[in-house]
Scaffold this motif. Structure first.
Motif, PDB file in Angstrom:
ATOM      1  N   HIS A   1      33.044  45.969  44.441  1.00 48.68           N
ATOM      2  CA  HIS A   1      31.949  46.643  43.742  1.00 48.68           C
ATOM      3  C   HIS A   1      31.740  48.066  44.237  1.00 48.68           C
ATOM      4  N   VAL A   2      31.727  48.249  45.559  1.00 48.19           N
ATOM      5  CA  VAL A   2      31.461  49.586  46.109  1.00 48.19           C
ATOM      6  C   VAL A   2      32.559  50.550  45.680  1.00 48.19           C
ATOM      7  N   LEU A   3      33.808  50.134  45.853  1.00 45.13           N
ATOM      8  CA  LEU A   3      34.903  51.065  45.555  1.00 45.13           C
ATOM      9  C   LEU A   3      34.912  51.435  44.072  1.00 45.13           C
ATOM     10  N   ILE A   4      34.778  50.440  43.201  1.00 49.51           N
ATOM     11  CA  ILE A   4      34.844  50.735  41.765  1.00 49.51           C
ATOM     12  C   ILE A   4      33.661  51.576  41.328  1.00 49.51           C
TER      13      ILE A   4
ATOM     14  N   ILE B   1      35.638  36.607  54.391  1.00 52.04           N
ATOM     15  CA  ILE B   1      36.567  37.499  53.675  1.00 52.04           C
ATOM     16  C   ILE B   1      36.286  37.467  52.172  1.00 52.04           C
ATOM     17  N   SER B   2      36.059  36.271  51.640  1.00 53.07           N
ATOM     18  CA  SER B   2      35.788  36.163  50.204  1.00 53.07           C
ATOM     19  C   SER B   2      34.537  36.937  49.833  1.00 53.07           C
ATOM     20  N   LEU B   3      33.477  36.758  50.627  1.00 56.65           N
ATOM     21  CA  LEU B   3      32.209  37.403  50.278  1.00 56.65           C
ATOM     22  C   LEU B   3      32.295  38.919  50.427  1.00 56.65           C
ATOM     23  N   ILE B   4      32.913  39.389  51.518  1.00 52.32           N
ATOM     24  CA  ILE B   4      32.981  40.837  51.709  1.00 52.32           C
ATOM     25  C   ILE B   4      33.902  41.463  50.659  1.00 52.32           C
ATOM     26  N   SER B   5      34.838  40.651  50.137  1.00 55.67           N
ATOM     27  CA  SER B   5      35.728  41.208  49.115  1.00 55.67           C
ATOM     28  C   SER B   5      34.931  41.603  47.863  1.00 55.67           C
ATOM     29  N   PHE B   6      33.859  40.849  47.563  1.00 56.12           N
ATOM     30  CA  PHE B   6      33.002  41.253  46.438  1.00 56.12           C
ATOM     31  C   PHE B   6      32.368  42.611  46.711  1.00 56.12           C
ATOM     32  N   PHE B   7      31.859  42.783  47.948  1.00 59.54           N
ATOM     33  CA  PHE B   7      31.261  44.075  48.330  1.00 59.54           C
ATOM     34  C   PHE B   7      32.265  45.203  48.156  1.00 59.54           C
ATOM     35  N   ILE B   8      33.455  44.984  48.728  1.00 62.94           N
ATOM     36  CA  ILE B   8      34.470  46.040  48.715  1.00 62.94           C
ATOM     37  C   ILE B   8      34.788  46.427  47.267  1.00 62.94           C
TER      38      ILE B   8
ATOM     39  N   VAL C   1      34.979  33.044  27.889  1.00 61.90           N
ATOM     40  CA  VAL C   1      34.650  32.470  26.586  1.00 61.90           C
ATOM     41  C   VAL C   1      33.301  32.964  26.092  1.00 61.90           C
ATOM     42  N   GLN C   2      32.451  33.404  27.014  1.00 63.50           N
ATOM     43  CA  GLN C   2      31.077  33.781  26.617  1.00 63.50           C
ATOM     44  C   GLN C   2      30.964  34.822  25.504  1.00 63.50           C
ATOM     45  N   PRO C   3      31.689  35.865  25.345  1.00 60.70           N
ATOM     46  CA  PRO C   3      32.732  36.388  26.210  1.00 60.70           C
ATOM     47  C   PRO C   3      32.222  37.579  26.985  1.00 60.70           C
ATOM     48  N   ASP C   4      32.399  37.551  28.282  1.00 60.67           N
ATOM     49  CA  ASP C   4      31.933  38.641  29.131  1.00 60.67           C
ATOM     50  C   ASP C   4      33.064  39.018  30.086  1.00 60.67           C
ATOM     51  N   PHE C   5      33.958  39.861  29.609  1.00 59.09           N
ATOM     52  CA  PHE C   5      35.134  40.216  30.387  1.00 59.09           C
ATOM     53  C   PHE C   5      34.771  40.983  31.649  1.00 59.09           C
ATOM     54  N   GLY C   6      33.725  41.811  31.562  1.00 58.08           N
ATOM     55  CA  GLY C   6      33.327  42.617  32.712  1.00 58.08           C
ATOM     56  C   GLY C   6      32.996  41.741  33.902  1.00 58.08           C
ATOM     57  N   THR C   7      32.145  40.722  33.665  1.00 56.61           N
ATOM     58  CA  THR C   7      31.750  39.848  34.765  1.00 56.61           C
ATOM     59  C   THR C   7      32.929  39.006  35.242  1.00 56.61           C
ATOM     60  N   ALA C   8      33.742  38.542  34.287  1.00 62.91           N
ATOM     61  CA  ALA C   8      34.904  37.733  34.668  1.00 62.91           C
ATOM     62  C   ALA C   8      35.807  38.535  35.605  1.00 62.91           C
ATOM     63  N   ALA C   9      35.934  39.834  35.340  1.00 61.70           N
ATOM     64  CA  ALA C   9      36.827  40.663  36.154  1.00 61.70           C
ATOM     65  C   ALA C   9      36.344  40.759  37.590  1.00 61.70           C
ATOM     66  N   THR C  10      35.019  40.614  37.815  1.00 63.85           N
ATOM     67  CA  THR C  10      34.519  40.743  39.185  1.00 63.85           C
ATOM     68  C   THR C  10      34.930  39.552  40.051  1.00 63.85           C
TER      69      THR C  10
ATOM     70  N   PRO D   1      23.872  32.746  35.786  1.00 59.82           N
ATOM     71  CA  PRO D   1      24.565  31.739  36.597  1.00 59.82           C
ATOM     72  C   PRO D   1      25.892  32.251  37.132  1.00 59.82           C
ATOM     73  N   SER D   2      26.523  33.184  36.422  1.00 64.42           N
ATOM     74  CA  SER D   2      27.833  33.644  36.868  1.00 64.42           C
ATOM     75  C   SER D   2      27.734  34.405  38.193  1.00 64.42           C
ATOM     76  N   GLU D   3      26.592  35.077  38.453  1.00 66.24           N
ATOM     77  CA  GLU D   3      26.433  35.770  39.738  1.00 66.24           C
ATOM     78  C   GLU D   3      26.414  34.753  40.865  1.00 66.24           C
ATOM     79  N   PHE D   4      25.622  33.695  40.693  1.00 67.20           N
ATOM     80  CA  PHE D   4      25.543  32.691  41.751  1.00 67.20           C
ATOM     81  C   PHE D   4      26.846  31.908  41.846  1.00 67.20           C
ATOM     82  N   MET D   5      27.523  31.839  40.696  1.00 69.37           N
ATOM     83  CA  MET D   5      28.811  31.146  40.684  1.00 69.37           C
ATOM     84  C   MET D   5      29.783  31.831  41.633  1.00 69.37           C
ATOM     85  N   LYS D   6      29.622  33.145  41.847  1.00 69.83           N
ATOM     86  CA  LYS D   6      30.514  33.857  42.771  1.00 69.83           C
ATOM     87  C   LYS D   6      30.385  33.257  44.167  1.00 69.83           C
TER      88      LYS D   6
END
Lengths: 365, 658
Positions: free
Chosen positions: A315-318, A306-313, A154-163, A109-114
């Motif tokens: 993920h790609v850069l990191i 801008i919000s959506l492309i920021s996810f791309f940017i 809280v899940q705790p999934d820091f990696g996903t939260a950071a995205t 759900p966290s992916e779709f939550m983005k």
């Protein structure tokens, strides 16, 4: 009439580029897994997910994005409810182990939550037209992003939260914030983080944070994964070893070769030429999206893109940076290329929504 | 004052700024890749050709399983040697010398003492392992085998002798059904647990299975540089990932109680089960299922002979009779009947039925176990002498559905959710069960059989113990558990102890007056002359309990089954708790086909366990000369004169009884 006008403004180059990237992804997954997974289960699943993702993307393309703004609070609410449900549900079903179960729950759900969070954010900016965010509005924006992030932490999934971080950057950079607010925010965050670290986090939670920040726990930064990835990429040279010829990947010397380190498979089999082409495709996607944002019919559309492309940017850069050790290793997948259902679908939906905004850029359409 | 911005300008400017920043980063990244793939390509190509770095798994030490106190290790690890084959090394050798494979198989066949086709079979199984990873060929190598293989390491560089930790159970059969055993992962396990790989060992039964996640730990890895001929050069120490040892699991089992109980079954050659519970929290203090098996046999690869031996055992050794054995409860069920009758108002403490040895219900004659009858009895004495006629009447008054309701409340008919695998639920019949499962009408005469624990009613020994615990503690049903604590060892040396909390499954409302009457009856069973459980009596400790004898074959008259063939003999039950006013332990003993009355074969073990558990209390009570009962017993010669040393409680022989 409206329909025809809209179709004529659909950016096929943009959509085509995304599909080409997804196709390259499937080819690389085949290269990375055909040896260890003769049944090609991994590839089949990825192809299926791309298929589902394209279907979802069509839906998010053809329905006017303003409709999504209207239902954004509902979608966002459902997403939050799902995240809460996951937390509660995880505790109840952990049967015998419930009393010490630390818990790594499914975070699909966290992916779709983005997407939902990006929609909420864009909806907010659609109606907010002051030059700078005042404190109250700033806090509202942070709340929109903060709720899902908190639930995922809280899940705790820091990696996903950071995205979710790119959304914060978008809000602050494009929303407009006075420098005083920047300073105060930074101070408060630092204080809260320090206090939380000292008083509230349990040792195992600290461990998780440290592990996320420094996954190899390798003081010399010469971790096995990066070393192997560099050997794979470097040995590819300019031209690469050719399709299915990558020995590093085939012999499993390269870890996570169909997920986080799939870019290294590209580097090994297709060389610098392959790397340059894929980077160019991503850059084209990003440049196009930013043009969409500039030409968007309203502020809501611009902020959505801008919000959506920021996810791309992000993920790609990191992801690309960690392949050759420019950044430390993290579990952040390469958009549309890394193996993974929810992330592939999420990025395809994002593509659909961005094209949606561009398709409806003329006010009189 | 509101400040409106020039929207388009503001956004366009910042978007352009982002755009150029991104172009800059992409150029930088492309440059970095050019450096690695263009400038340094030669170096990396060399490393790649040499297959430079390869991981070698460092297996994690599996967590220990210990008894309650941690003083006795029930599942341990022992160093052993395994043989693996590295196909990456073997491939170029076979290319150069096509006869190499045949030579290798000949060599292994001689050293390992198994046929070439068996070795081929093991190679075939290894095809499932990813190519870069060595495949397991043999385990538990003897020292001469290790020596012969190492002597030939130049001819067969693909063979590696690897030191491993092998699971061992130092006490052999002891508490085998609780501990369980480990074995090689199955295809199904691999599908369910992504972190496992072919050849891994995981828990298959018991605590080893249920707590596998904690016991397993995490394998580490060393990374070795290899040259292009497959020779190991040096380890890349900075890349090493240390294995994380599994967590230690402390059981609730009391070593002494467990040992005594098992010994009792072995020495008497009894088949059956025993459970000792703490009624205050659901901790299992002892759990025996007889006959036992030796888990050490299961942790190795089975030879066909071992399989034959295990699968042909008529007593199903792997069955944990305490939680998987389904039996009629017999007269033990009268405890539930008395409780139901009193709580429901069908009985009062003074309600009396006259037992004349047999009586007619619903047109059928039912017998009491005592041919000459018990005369008029009220509930407490009916429990004491286990009068069948009394409980036939109780059952007739309650009806099957009331009985079923109380039986369910007192833990029967559903699993107790113990932290062990494969628990059975048993069956509590009712009119609804007859209608939905049997598609027939329930006959009232069947209720009469159920009233004395016969008929379709079946239970596990653990359920009986759970019922007794609920009576003993006044109506709280705990979730029984065999693990007390998990000790987590962090790599940095921190030890985290996680206690298993007791969990209340539900509470049954037992009216105090009814509870008092039932408890009085149970006390009389053991402590009054003429009670059926006198064999469990211990001077200085108030034990309460109920015996039970289950007919295995239909009987048409009154006779003993002691002389009958084994499979036709009666089962013997004894369910009990102590001390009566502050119950701290429940003991249930079940002996299959004992042939004798429950009080004869089962009660003595309960006595042994109480004597062991309450040794200090018993000694104190015996020395208390102000207690008239103590003085009486010393006079009768049943107790030694204070000051003389008492013999430790001896294990009685099977002929004991009255």
């Amino acid at each position: 009439m409206i329909r025809e006008r809209s179709f004529s403004t659909l950016d096929l180059n943009f959509l085509g580029t995304a599909l080409v990237i997804a196709a390259i992804g499937c080819m690389l997954i085949y290269s990375a897994t055909y040896f260890s997974d003769p049944g090609l289960q991994t590839l089949r699943k990825q192809v299926l997910w791309v298929g589902i993702g394209i279907t979802l993307a069509m839906f998010f393309l053809f329905v006017d994005y303003h409709v999504f703004f209207d239902v954004a609070p509902i979608l966002y609410g459902i997403g939050v409810a799902l995240l809460v449900y996951l937390l509660v549900w995880g505790k109840v079903t952990a049967n015998v182990k419930s009393w010490i179960h630390i818990g790594t729950f499914q975070f699909q759900p966290s992916e779709f939550m983005k997407i939902f969070t990006a929609l909420m954010l864009a909806k907010f900016f659609d109606t907010y037209d002051r030059a700078y965010l005042d404190l109250k509005s700033f806090l509202r924006v942070m709340l929109i992003i903060g709720i899902p992030v908190a639930l995922i932490i809280v899940q705790p999934d820091f990696g996903t939260a950071a995205t979710f971080f790119p959304l914060v950057a978008v809000a602050m950079f494009f929303g407009g914030i006075r420098w005083r607010v920047w300073v105060v925010t930074a101070l408060i965050v630092a204080l809260l983080a320090g206090a939380g670290w000292a008083f509230f986090l349990k040792p195992y939670q600290k461990d998780r944070i440290v592990t996320f920040l420094n996954p190899d726990r390798d003081p010399l930064g010469k971790g096995y994964q990066v070393t192997q990835a560099k050997i794979a990429i470097g040995s590819g040279g300019i031209h690469g070893k050719g399709f299915k010829q990558g020995t590093q990947a085939k012999l499993e010397f390269l870890p996570a070769r169909h997920t986080d380190f799939i870019f290294a498979v590209l580097g090994e089999e297709w060389g610098f030429i392959g790397v340059a082409i894929v980077l160019a495709l991503y850059l084209f996607l990003i440049v196009q999206a930013l043009q969409f944002a500039k030409n968007a019919r309203d502020r809501g559309g611009a902020f959505l893109v801008i919000s959506l492309i920021s996810f791309f940017i992000f993920h790609v850069l990191i992801n690309v940076s960690m392949q050759i050790g420019v950044l430390p290793t993290t579990g952040i997948p390469l958009p549309l290329i890394s193996y993974g259902g929810s992330s592939t679908m999420m990025f395809l939906i994002a593509i659909g929504l961005m094209a949606n905004v561009d398709m409806r850029r003329f006010v009189n359409a | 004052m509101r400040v409106y911005r020039d929207d388009q300008k503001f956004l366009t400017f910042r978007i352009n700024a982002l755009l150029w920043a991104i172009v800059g980063v992409f150029v930088f990244l492309a440059g970095s890749f050019w450096f690695v793939q263009g400038v340094q390509a030669e170096k990396y190509r060399y490393l790649s050709d040499a297959n430079a770095l390869r991981p070698v798994t460092m297996p994690a030490k599996r967590g220990l399983i210990l008894d309650r106190t941690g003083q006795n290790i029930l599942a341990d690890n022992q160093p052993a040697y395994s043989l693996t084959l590295d196909r990456v090394v073997m491939r170029p050798i076979v290319k150069a010398d096509p006869t190499h494979r045949a030579k290798l198989i000949d060599f292994l066949s001689v050293v390992l003492g198994i046929g070439p086709q068996d070795i081929e079979a093991r190679f075939a199984k290894g095809k499932l392992v990813p190519f870069a990873r060595p495949i397991p060929v043999a385990e538990d190598l003897s020292m001469p085998q290790v020596a012969s293989i190492q002597a030939q390491s130049l001819s067969f560089p693909e063979l590696n002798v690897e030191p491993v930790q092998r699971r061992s159970y130092p006490y052999g059969t002891m508490s085998a059904h609780v501990i369980g055993f480990i074995g090689e992962v199955s295809e199904k396990d691999l599908g369910q647990h992504k972190e496992l790989k072919q050849g891994d060992l995981i828990g298959k039964r018991g605590v080893e299975l249920m707590y596998d996640e904690y016991l397993r730990g995490r394998d580490g890895a060393q990374f070795w540089e290899y040259d292009s001929h497959g020779r190991r050069l040096a380890e890349v120490v900075t890349a090493r990932q240390a294995p994380v040892a599994g967590d230690n699991v402390y059981l609730t089992l009391d070593f002494e109680l467990q040992r005594r109980a098992e010994q009792y079954f072995v020495e008497n050659e009894f088949v059956g089960a025993a459970v000792a519970l703490d009624p205050r929290n659901g901790e299992v203090l002892a759990m025996v299922s007889s006959p036992e098996f030796n888990p050490n046999v299961y942790t190795r690869r089975f030879t066909p002979e071992t399989w034959k031996q295990i699968s042909s055992n008529p007593f199903k050794v792997e069955l944990n009779r305490a939680i998987q054995g389904l039996y009629s409860p017999g007269s033990v069920f009268k405890t539930v009947m008395a409780m139901a009758g009193l709580a429901d108002g069908a009985l009062g403490p003074g309600t009396t039925f006259d037992c004349g040895g047999s009586a007619v219900f619903f047109g059928r004659r039912f017998r009491c176990w005592r041919k000459q009858g018990h005369g008029p009895v009220a509930v407490a004495n009916a429990l004491k002498v286990s009068c069948d006629i009394f409980f036939y009447n109780t059952g007739a008054r309650l009806g099957i559905d009331k009985i079923a309701e109380y039986a369910h409340n007192l833990t029967f008919g559903e699993i107790s959710k113990i932290d062990l695998d494969g628990e059975k639920a048993g069956l509590v019949p009712s009119t609804q069960w007859a209608a939905t499962k049997q598609h027939r009408k329930w006959y009232p005469s069947e209720t009469i059989s159920v009233s004395v624990g016969q008929g379709p009613l079946i239970v596990t020994p653990l359920q009986v113990a759970n019922m007794m615990a609920a009576i003993a503690n006044g109506g709280t049903v705990y979730r029984p558990h065999v693990v007390r604590m998990i000790e987590k060892n962090s790599p940095d040396g921190r030890v985290q102890k996680l206690q298993v909390a007791s969990e209340v499954l539900h509470k049954v409302t037992l009216p105090p007056a009814a509870l008092q009457t039932v408890k009085l009856g149970l006390w009389k069973v053991v402590n009054e002359e003429g009670g059926t459980g006198g064999n469990a009596r211990v001077a200085g400790l108030d034990i309460s309990g109920k015996t039970g004898t289950v007919q295995v074959i239909a009987q048409s008259g009154w006779f003993s089954t002691a002389g009958l063939p084994f499979m036709e003999r009666d089962h013997a039950w004894f369910a009990s708790y102590a001390p009566k006013d502050n119950p701290q332990m429940v003991v249930v003993v079940f002996v299959e086909h004992a042939g004798a009355h429950g009080g004869t074969d089962s009660a003595p073990l309960a006595k042994l366990l109480y004597e062991s558990r309450f040794r200090n209390q018993i000694e104190t009570a015996r020395l208390d000369l102000t207690n008239p009962a103590t003085l009486e017993m010393i006079k009768e010669g049943k107790l030694p004169v204070p000051g003389q040393t008492t013999k430790p409680p001896a294990i009685p022989d099977s002929g004991l009884g009255h």
